[in-house]
Scaffold this active site. Structure first.
Site, PDB file in Angstrom:
ATOM      1  N   GLU A  29      -2.818   2.258   5.946  1.00 22.33           N
ATOM      2  CA  GLU A  29      -2.794   3.334   4.948  1.00 22.33           C
ATOM      3  C   GLU A  29      -3.726   4.481   5.340  1.00 22.33           C
ATOM      4  O   GLU A  29      -3.395   5.650   5.154  1.00 22.33           O
ATOM      5  CB  GLU A  29      -3.163   2.787   3.562  1.00 22.33           C
TER       6      GLU A  29
ATOM      7  N   GLY B 270       0.816  -1.202   0.000  1.00 22.66           N
ATOM      8  CA  GLY B 270       0.000   0.000   0.000  1.00 22.66           C
ATOM      9  C   GLY B 270       0.847   1.248   0.000  1.00 22.66           C
ATOM     10  O   GLY B 270       2.037   1.213   0.338  1.00 22.66           O
TER      11      GLY B 270
ATOM     12  N   GLN C 189       2.432  10.273   1.688  1.00 19.42           N
ATOM     13  CA  GLN C 189       3.800   9.738   1.706  1.00 19.42           C
ATOM     14  C   GLN C 189       4.657  10.300   0.579  1.00 19.42           C
ATOM     15  O   GLN C 189       5.876  10.188   0.608  1.00 19.42           O
ATOM     16  CB  GLN C 189       3.782   8.200   1.596  1.00 19.42           C
TER      17      GLN C 189
HETATM   18 NI    NI Z   1       2.972   3.211   5.655  1.00 18.60          NI
END
Ligand code: NI
Length: 167
Positions: free
Chosen positions: A139, A47, A52
């Site tokens: 996530e 994921g 990010q």
């Molecule tokens: Ni992560």
């Protein structure tokens, strides 16, 4: 398409709460393609979440289908995901592209019901269990500025340094 830079702990952007997606357009599709390419570029992550790579929006990609004997929905792009229901709990080991040096034991619900939009904005609902449910919870945490290291019961006993192999 492009491989994007992955932010690593302690980048402060990983601690931000991400905003909902409101525009389902070609730009969003292009970003999702880049995010997918980035997910596949490293050590095959199950994921990845938009924050990010520094985009503070509620978008994530999930695909645990490569893991044997794991019930799953295949490849999922989840926009504005929300967990509607949690059940059970189990401890399990997690890693994260943004925390490359450690894995950790984290308690998660064993089954969840989740609602999200697809990249075209259509609403979908999923029932997930086991490893897929764990990955989804991991996530989703990214969208609220949480990393698995924030969830370990004890940083002293539940974090493990990854072995680094020098070539
Ligand atoms: Ni992560």
């Amino acid at each position: 398409m492009a491989i994007l830079d992955i932010l690593k702990l302690p980048d402060p952007r990983l601690k931000q709460v991400s905003a909902p997606v409101e525009r389902f357009d070609a730009e969003l599709e292009d970003f999702i393609a880049d995010l997918e390419e980035t997910r596949l570029a490293g050590p095959a992550a199950v994921g990845i979440a938009a924050p990010q790579v520094g985009r503070l929006q509620r978008i994530l990609i999930l695909d645990v289908s490569a893991r044997p004997k794991t019930p799953n929905h295949g490849h999922l792009v989840l926009v504005n995901p929300e967990i509607l229901h949690w059940e059970g709990y189990a401890i399990g080991r997690e890693g994260c592209l943004s925390v490359p040096d450690y894995t950790g034991n984290v308690i998660r619900a064993t089954s969840i019901r989740l609602q999200a939009q697809d990249p075209e904005g259509r609403r979908q609902e999923y029932r997930m269990e086991g490893f897929e449910a764990r990955a989804a919870q991991h996530e989703l945490d990214h969208l609220d500025g949480l990393l698995f290291v924030d969830r370990v019961v004890s940083r002293r006993t539940d974090l493990y340094r990854r072995k680094v192999y020098k070539s």
